[in-house]
Write an enzyme that holds these catalytic residues in place. Structure first.
Site, short mmCIF file in Angstrom:
data_model
loop_
_atom_site.label_atom_id
_atom_site.label_comp_id
_atom_site.label_asym_id
_atom_site.label_seq_id
_atom_site.Cartn_x
_atom_site.Cartn_y
_atom_site.Cartn_z
N ASP A 11 0.86 -1.18 0.00
CA ASP A 11 0.00 0.00 0.00
C ASP A 11 0.90 1.24 0.00
OD1 ASP A 11 -1.68 2.09 0.63
OD2 ASP A 11 -2.41 1.23 2.50
N ASN A 25 -7.28 12.50 -10.77
CA ASN A 25 -8.07 12.88 -11.95
C ASN A 25 -7.94 14.38 -12.18
OD1 ASN A 25 -10.02 14.24 -10.32
ND2 ASN A 25 -10.90 12.26 -9.79
N VAL A 34 -6.34 4.46 -5.74
CA VAL A 34 -5.20 4.93 -4.95
C VAL A 34 -5.43 6.39 -4.51
CG1 VAL A 34 -3.74 5.69 -6.90
CG2 VAL A 34 -2.69 4.79 -4.83
N ASP A 35 -6.13 7.15 -5.33
CA ASP A 35 -6.45 8.54 -5.01
C ASP A 35 -7.25 8.63 -3.69
OD1 ASP A 35 -6.78 11.26 -5.32
OD2 ASP A 35 -8.04 11.15 -7.08
N GLY A 120 -5.63 1.21 -13.27
CA GLY A 120 -6.83 0.79 -12.56
C GLY A 120 -8.07 1.13 -13.38
N VAL A 121 -8.86 2.05 -12.86
CA VAL A 121 -10.09 2.47 -13.53
C VAL A 121 -9.81 3.00 -14.95
CG1 VAL A 121 -12.04 4.08 -13.38
CG2 VAL A 121 -11.16 3.01 -11.33
N TYR A 122 -8.65 3.60 -15.17
CA TYR A 122 -8.35 4.19 -16.47
C TYR A 122 -7.99 3.14 -17.53
CZ TYR A 122 -8.66 9.03 -14.81
OH TYR A 122 -9.10 10.24 -14.31
P1 ADP Z 1 -6.18 5.22 -12.50
O1 ADP Z 1 -7.47 6.00 -12.42
O2 ADP Z 1 -4.99 6.10 -12.88
O3 ADP Z 1 -6.30 3.99 -13.31
P2 ADP Z 1 -6.47 3.73 -9.96
O4 ADP Z 1 -6.35 4.30 -8.61
O5 ADP Z 1 -7.81 3.23 -10.40
O6 ADP Z 1 -5.89 4.85 -10.95
O7 ADP Z 1 -5.44 2.54 -10.13
C1 ADP Z 1 -4.05 2.70 -10.28
C2 ADP Z 1 -3.33 1.51 -9.69
O8 ADP Z 1 -3.18 1.71 -8.28
C3 ADP Z 1 -4.05 0.17 -9.85
O9 ADP Z 1 -3.10 -0.80 -10.31
C4 ADP Z 1 -4.54 -0.14 -8.44
O10 ADP Z 1 -4.58 -1.54 -8.19
C5 ADP Z 1 -3.47 0.52 -7.60
N1 ADP Z 1 -3.80 0.87 -6.21
C6 ADP Z 1 -5.00 1.11 -5.64
N2 ADP Z 1 -4.86 1.43 -4.33
C7 ADP Z 1 -3.52 1.41 -4.07
C8 ADP Z 1 -2.72 1.64 -2.91
N3 ADP Z 1 -3.25 1.98 -1.73
N4 ADP Z 1 -1.36 1.52 -3.03
C9 ADP Z 1 -0.80 1.20 -4.21
N5 ADP Z 1 -1.49 0.96 -5.34
C10 ADP Z 1 -2.85 1.06 -5.27
#
Ligand code: ADP
Length: 174
Positions: A11, A25, A34-35, A120-122
């Site tokens: 994490d 975003n 992660v945001d 992730g979502v993107y």
């Molecule tokens: P994006 O919108 O840029 O795709 P996301 O937050 O949806 O961003 O995902 C980006 C990456 O961060 C994904 O691979 C997700 O699994 C990962 N992620 C989510 N939470 C955490 C965290 N607490 N620490 C590290 N990586 C994370």
């Protein structure tokens, strides 16, 4: 010589580094993934500072304090949404990493941790994104002698394995 680039699973919000990178975003006002985790860890002062920044263009980055996080700074970047690969996604993702490294140099950041921006979502494919991330890290190491640690933090084992493979492909010792 110690390896500067590290791949770890975990994490990103718990890391005591100079800066962690947020996959934000365009509004910079918080979101999921992660945001959301970074904003929860930093506390409400982070969104207040973010609100004063006027958003962030895709491929660009902005820096704030880390507030309640162990990290001193948060570098917020906005990676591209994946639309199939023909809408400049690779250039924009490169630009996101590059913008983060420029701010790192400006703020004398020696240790920096990145999540898998846009993966992730993107929806950016992990292998292609990992090659860009690691390639940009190699360039940053060559250009900024002050960098001591660049940590790629993967949320799951599968992502970590992809980064390991891509590092091997680029000849990066990790
Ligand atoms: P994006 O919108 O840029 O795709 P996301 O937050 O949806 O961003 O995902 C980006 C990456 O961060 C994904 O691979 C997700 O699994 C990962 N992620 C989510 N939470 C955490 C965290 N607490 N620490 C590290 N990586 C994370």
């Amino acid at each position: 010589m110690r390896n500067i680039i590290e791949l770890v699973r975990g994490d990103i919000t718990v890391l005591a580094v100079d800066a962690i990178v947020n996959a934000a975003n365009n509004t910079l006002l918080g979101g999921g993934g992660v945001d959301g985790a970074i904003h929860r860890g930093a506390g409400p002062e982070l969104v207040q500072e973010c609100a004063s920044l006027g958003g962030c263009r895709t491929g660009d980055a902005k820096i704030t304090k880390g507030y309640l996080l162990p990290a001193k700074y948060v570098i917020h970047t906005v990676g591209p949404v994946w639309h199939g690969g023909n809408r400049g996604e690779a250039e924009l993702l490169k630009s996101s990493y590059h913008s983060c490294f420029l701010l790192a140099r400006e703020y004398d950041v020696r240790s920096i941790a990145f999540p898998a921006i846009s993966c992730g979502v993107y929806g950016y494919p992990m292998r292609e994104a990992a090659l860009i991330a690691l390639g940009q890290a190699q360039e940053a190491v060559a250009q900024n002698a002050g960098l001591e640690r660049i940590i790629f933090v993967m949320f799951n084992e599968e992502a970590l394995q992809v980064y390991r493979e891509m590092a091997a492909q680029l000849g990066i010792p990790v």
